[in-house]
Design an enzyme around this catalytic site. Sequence first.
Site, PDB file in Angstrom:
ATOM      1  N   HIS A   1      -2.326  -1.491  -3.212  1.00  0.00           N
ATOM      2  CA  HIS A   1      -3.137  -0.391  -3.343  1.00  0.00           C
ATOM      3  C   HIS A   1      -2.259   0.835  -3.817  1.00  0.00           C
ATOM      4  O   HIS A   1      -1.287   0.885  -3.114  1.00  0.00           O
ATOM      5  CB  HIS A   1      -3.301   0.063  -1.871  1.00  0.00           C
ATOM      6  CG  HIS A   1      -4.159  -1.112  -1.066  1.00  0.00           C
ATOM      7  ND1 HIS A   1      -4.550  -1.172   0.064  1.00  0.00           N
ATOM      8  CD2 HIS A   1      -4.867  -2.123  -1.383  1.00  0.00           C
ATOM      9  CE1 HIS A   1      -5.233  -2.138   0.721  1.00  0.00           C
ATOM     10  NE2 HIS A   1      -5.586  -2.677  -0.576  1.00  0.00           N
TER      11      HIS A   1
ATOM     12  N   HIS B   1      -7.891   5.211  -1.466  1.00  0.00           N
ATOM     13  CA  HIS B   1      -8.596   6.289  -1.117  1.00  0.00           C
ATOM     14  C   HIS B   1      -8.806   7.308  -2.035  1.00  0.00           C
ATOM     15  O   HIS B   1      -7.848   7.873  -2.770  1.00  0.00           O
ATOM     16  CB  HIS B   1      -8.408   6.924   0.202  1.00  0.00           C
ATOM     17  CG  HIS B   1      -7.976   6.028   1.518  1.00  0.00           C
ATOM     18  ND1 HIS B   1      -7.484   6.442   2.680  1.00  0.00           N
ATOM     19  CD2 HIS B   1      -8.683   4.741   1.519  1.00  0.00           C
ATOM     20  CE1 HIS B   1      -7.425   5.498   3.341  1.00  0.00           C
ATOM     21  NE2 HIS B   1      -8.232   4.434   2.746  1.00  0.00           N
TER      22      HIS B   1
ATOM     23  N   CYS C   1       0.759  -1.034   0.106  1.00  0.00           N
ATOM     24  CA  CYS C   1      -0.019  -0.082   0.033  1.00  0.00           C
ATOM     25  C   CYS C   1       0.805   1.107  -0.034  1.00  0.00           C
ATOM     26  O   CYS C   1       1.453   1.541   1.008  1.00  0.00           O
ATOM     27  CB  CYS C   1      -0.971   0.001   1.271  1.00  0.00           C
ATOM     28  SG  CYS C   1      -2.003   1.405   1.304  1.00  0.00           S
TER      29      CYS C   1
HETATM   30  C1  DNO Z   1      -8.230   1.877   4.651  1.00  0.00           C
HETATM   31  C2  DNO Z   1      -7.553   0.440   4.315  1.00  0.00           C
HETATM   32  C3  DNO Z   1      -7.559  -0.365   5.563  1.00  0.00           C
HETATM   33  C4  DNO Z   1      -7.169  -1.655   5.058  1.00  0.00           C
HETATM   34  C5  DNO Z   1      -6.979  -2.660   6.133  1.00  0.00           C
HETATM   35  C6  DNO Z   1      -6.484  -4.131   5.544  1.00  0.00           C
HETATM   36  O1  DNO Z   1      -8.898   2.452   3.857  1.00  0.00           O
HETATM   37  O2  DNO Z   1      -6.422   0.624   3.639  1.00  0.00           O
HETATM   38  O3  DNO Z   1      -8.578  -0.500   6.236  1.00  0.00           O
HETATM   39  O4  DNO Z   1      -8.174  -2.246   4.416  1.00  0.00           O
HETATM   40  O5  DNO Z   1      -5.945  -2.256   7.058  1.00  0.00           O
HETATM   41  O6  DNO Z   1      -6.740  -5.024   6.381  1.00  0.00           O
END
Ligand code: DNO
Length: 349
Positions: free
Chosen positions: A263, A309, A236
Amino acid sequence: MEMTFRWYGSKFDTVTLEQIRQIPGVTGVITTLYDTTPGEVWTREAIHALKEEVEASGLHISGIESVNIHDAIKIGSPDREQYIDNYIETLKHLGKEDIHLVCYNFMPVFDWTRTELARVRPDGSTVLAYKQSAVDALVPEKMFESIAGDANGAILPGWEPERMAKVKELFDAYRDVDDEKLFANLKYFLERIMMAIHPDDPAWSVFGLPRIIINKENILRMMKMVDDPHNGVTFCSGSYGTNLENDLPDMIRSLKGRIHFAHVRNLKFHSQQDFEEAAHLSSDGSFDMYEIMKALYDIGFDGPIRPDHGRMIWGEKAMPGYGLYDRALGATYLNGLWEAIDKSHKRGI
Ligand code: DNO
């Protein structure tokens, strides 16, 4: 790679499968059974129904985000055995439905943490933002109230009200858990289960709780700890990127073969520990998105990517970070970068 989109299910999401289907280049969804609580076994029937619903819209399930981990496993309390057994049962049911990618995280008490869910930017869009001094000024029990009021009525992922009602007890239960204990508990869990871990967000300790999935050194330590490709990573960029010392393209390259899911999003920094989330475009934030996509391309990444996001734009009211419009722009932008990288590579440019 496959471009995907996060979707919380028709009971919880403002965005519909029909809308996702119309975003060019998006073929799969990343979803979950949002009304289950951590520790519960997901029934095969419920998974099957979700799968049928997604497939009826012309999309498919590319992965699950998240099957959340019960606190007993992170704390290492005696009842963790039951919860690990339940987790394995859920994974078996997912496997039987031909779903093989699971994203999860190992953050104590709170999942991702922001101090504002709707900071207004100069162009009128609203975004999630983080200010260290605001966290320092809050007692942890107030964190949930302060965040819930701004959520457009949505339940935020990882911030289940039932768990948040017990924040004080949870803090007590984690009293003896430091970084080393958390690493040990993660190892114990991983030796029975293999998956794609999400980093801690922000990538530093909040309220004195340990956070370990925060940088290159620690993620490589975890990869070695259970040295098997099934012990994989959700890369991410927005979460590792909260720490400006993390060199994102370099981290991606060092995780070759272990990244199963990505992500990709951008942040804009105002100081070392204060940031807000930006549009996906490089020029709107602090990251070079081309370099991030290029690193994924260079390591031969072939799993799902999802825009993360997005800003809230065009008057949309949705779960903060998870509206339709800006994430759809993000998906299209990331697909554009990928196409350009792929064509340059094939033409030897
Ligand atoms: C927020 C996300 C996190 C993610 C969790 C994975 O928007 O990126 O909540 O889904 O940490 O377990």
